[in-house]
Motif scaffolding. Structure first.
Motif, PDB file in Angstrom:
ATOM      1  N   TYR A  66      17.433 -27.214  62.713  1.00 43.26           N
ATOM      2  CA  TYR A  66      16.039 -26.787  62.791  1.00 43.26           C
ATOM      3  C   TYR A  66      15.198 -27.883  63.370  1.00 43.26           C
ATOM      4  O   TYR A  66      14.250 -27.453  64.228  1.00 43.26           O
ATOM      5  CB  TYR A  66      15.482 -26.147  61.582  1.00 43.26           C
ATOM      6  CG  TYR A  66      16.149 -25.162  60.881  1.00 43.26           C
ATOM      7  CD1 TYR A  66      16.345 -23.857  61.270  1.00 43.26           C
ATOM      8  CD2 TYR A  66      16.817 -25.459  59.751  1.00 43.26           C
ATOM      9  CE1 TYR A  66      17.093 -22.836  60.729  1.00 43.26           C
ATOM     10  CE2 TYR A  66      17.601 -24.352  59.008  1.00 43.26           C
ATOM     11  CZ  TYR A  66      17.530 -23.217  59.500  1.00 43.26           C
ATOM     12  OH  TYR A  66      18.567 -22.088  58.885  1.00 43.26           O
ATOM     13  N   CYS A  68      15.943 -29.998  65.360  1.00 41.10           N
ATOM     14  CA  CYS A  68      16.345 -30.392  66.631  1.00 41.10           C
ATOM     15  C   CYS A  68      15.735 -29.493  67.477  1.00 41.10           C
ATOM     16  O   CYS A  68      15.107 -29.739  68.758  1.00 41.10           O
ATOM     17  CB  CYS A  68      18.081 -30.189  66.785  1.00 41.10           C
ATOM     18  SG  CYS A  68      18.752 -30.500  68.255  1.00 41.10           S
ATOM     19  N   VAL A  69      15.692 -28.131  66.904  1.00 39.92           N
ATOM     20  CA  VAL A  69      15.236 -27.005  68.081  1.00 39.92           C
ATOM     21  C   VAL A  69      13.740 -27.347  68.160  1.00 39.92           C
ATOM     22  O   VAL A  69      13.136 -27.234  69.239  1.00 39.92           O
ATOM     23  CB  VAL A  69      15.528 -25.584  67.400  1.00 39.92           C
ATOM     24  CG1 VAL A  69      14.606 -24.535  67.995  1.00 39.92           C
ATOM     25  CG2 VAL A  69      17.031 -25.461  67.502  1.00 39.92           C
ATOM     26  N   GLU A  70      12.878 -27.570  66.971  1.00 42.57           N
ATOM     27  CA  GLU A  70      11.548 -27.973  67.135  1.00 42.57           C
ATOM     28  C   GLU A  70      11.274 -29.165  67.980  1.00 42.57           C
ATOM     29  O   GLU A  70      10.509 -29.036  68.704  1.00 42.57           O
ATOM     30  CB  GLU A  70      10.957 -28.199  65.614  1.00 42.57           C
ATOM     31  CG  GLU A  70      10.987 -26.928  64.738  1.00 42.57           C
ATOM     32  CD  GLU A  70      10.600 -27.321  63.308  1.00 42.57           C
ATOM     33  OE1 GLU A  70      10.831 -28.419  62.848  1.00 42.57           O
ATOM     34  OE2 GLU A  70      10.610 -26.086  62.560  1.00 42.57           O
ATOM     35  N   ARG A  73      11.826 -28.159  71.727  1.00 43.78           N
ATOM     36  CA  ARG A  73      10.610 -26.928  71.852  1.00 43.78           C
ATOM     37  C   ARG A  73       9.475 -27.767  72.255  1.00 43.78           C
ATOM     38  O   ARG A  73       8.461 -27.391  72.740  1.00 43.78           O
ATOM     39  CB  ARG A  73      10.467 -25.844  71.057  1.00 43.78           C
ATOM     40  CG  ARG A  73      11.718 -24.948  70.888  1.00 43.78           C
ATOM     41  CD  ARG A  73      11.450 -23.980  72.199  1.00 43.78           C
ATOM     42  NE  ARG A  73      12.767 -23.057  72.419  1.00 43.78           N
ATOM     43  CZ  ARG A  73      13.543 -23.116  73.324  1.00 43.78           C
ATOM     44  NH1 ARG A  73      13.448 -23.847  74.240  1.00 43.78           N
ATOM     45  NH2 ARG A  73      14.372 -21.896  73.333  1.00 43.78           N
ATOM     46  N   ILE A  83      17.904 -21.527  73.766  1.00 42.56           N
ATOM     47  CA  ILE A  83      18.722 -22.378  72.269  1.00 42.56           C
ATOM     48  C   ILE A  83      19.392 -21.221  71.482  1.00 42.56           C
ATOM     49  O   ILE A  83      18.652 -20.406  71.106  1.00 42.56           O
ATOM     50  CB  ILE A  83      17.775 -23.173  71.670  1.00 42.56           C
ATOM     51  CG1 ILE A  83      17.141 -24.275  72.541  1.00 42.56           C
ATOM     52  CG2 ILE A  83      18.423 -23.968  70.520  1.00 42.56           C
ATOM     53  CD1 ILE A  83      15.957 -25.183  71.749  1.00 42.56           C
ATOM     54  N   MET A  85      21.222 -21.028  67.855  1.00 50.44           N
ATOM     55  CA  MET A  85      21.635 -21.678  66.663  1.00 50.44           C
ATOM     56  C   MET A  85      22.929 -20.960  66.296  1.00 50.44           C
ATOM     57  O   MET A  85      22.990 -19.598  66.176  1.00 50.44           O
ATOM     58  CB  MET A  85      20.713 -21.609  65.725  1.00 50.44           C
ATOM     59  CG  MET A  85      19.327 -22.549  66.186  1.00 50.44           C
ATOM     60  SD  MET A  85      18.231 -22.812  64.753  1.00 50.44           S
ATOM     61  CE  MET A  85      19.126 -24.304  64.056  1.00 50.44           C
ATOM     62  N   ALA A 103      14.613 -21.066  68.413  1.00 46.76           N
ATOM     63  CA  ALA A 103      15.677 -20.489  68.730  1.00 46.76           C
ATOM     64  C   ALA A 103      15.538 -19.196  69.434  1.00 46.76           C
ATOM     65  O   ALA A 103      14.525 -18.468  69.137  1.00 46.76           O
ATOM     66  CB  ALA A 103      16.611 -20.375  67.648  1.00 46.76           C
ATOM     67  N   TYR A 106      20.257 -16.435  67.060  1.00 49.43           N
ATOM     68  CA  TYR A 106      21.004 -17.090  66.051  1.00 49.43           C
ATOM     69  C   TYR A 106      22.191 -16.232  65.507  1.00 49.43           C
ATOM     70  O   TYR A 106      22.356 -14.997  65.408  1.00 49.43           O
ATOM     71  CB  TYR A 106      20.173 -16.763  64.626  1.00 49.43           C
ATOM     72  CG  TYR A 106      20.477 -17.610  63.427  1.00 49.43           C
ATOM     73  CD1 TYR A 106      20.134 -18.618  63.250  1.00 49.43           C
ATOM     74  CD2 TYR A 106      21.406 -16.826  62.420  1.00 49.43           C
ATOM     75  CE1 TYR A 106      20.612 -19.401  61.890  1.00 49.43           C
ATOM     76  CE2 TYR A 106      21.801 -17.423  61.183  1.00 49.43           C
ATOM     77  CZ  TYR A 106      21.568 -18.609  60.999  1.00 49.43           C
ATOM     78  OH  TYR A 106      22.046 -19.589  59.867  1.00 49.43           O
TER      79      TYR A 106
END
Length: 133
Positions: A66, A68-70, A73, A83, A85, A103, A106
């Motif tokens: 989470y 990492c994605v933030e 972005r 992305i 996940m 993301a 998912y």
């Protein structure tokens, strides 16, 4: 040469066997693949040389999926790359939390090999083979 050939994909997972398996599937489909063992390594790699697509695990040391994605972005270099996940987490709200982080999709492990390649092909801009859904 396929339309996905040359597309750079980063597979991010703390489990080496998962990284190797997903990487092999994507390499065989014509993608250029690199690996990272956690979110921090992924963000650092993406800032050095941007990727076209990310597959990111949720539960990892140092920086979870989470965060990492933030982080991806939040950086103008990586903000537009799709992305996905991928996690063993399948509780109510897990997917929603991934989408709130940024993301695009998912998926719950284990992900079918054909589905993984199909998702990568669609998100990297390549065509899906006739008859696949």
């Amino acid at each position: 040469m396929t339309e996905t050939e040359g597309a750079r994909v980063l597979v991010v997972d703390d489990a080496a066997t998962v990284r190797m398996y997903h990487s092999r599937l994507l390499l065989d489909a014509g993608f250029r693949v690199e690996q990272a063992a956690n979110g921090l390594e992924a963000v650092e790699a993406a800032l050095v040389d941007p990727f076209d697509l990310f597959f990111v695990d949720v539960n990892m040391p140092r920086m979870d999926g989470y965060a990492c994605v933030e982080a991806l972005r939040g950086d103008t270099v990586t903000t537009s790359a799709p992305i996905v996940m991928i996690s063993t987490e399948d509780r109510p709200g897990d997917a929603e939390r991934a989408y709130r982080a940024g993301a695009n999709l998912y998926l719950v492990k284990p992900v079918d090999a054909e589905r993984l390649v199909r998702v990568a092909t669609m998100l990297a801009g390549g065509p899906v083979e006739a008859g696949e859904r």
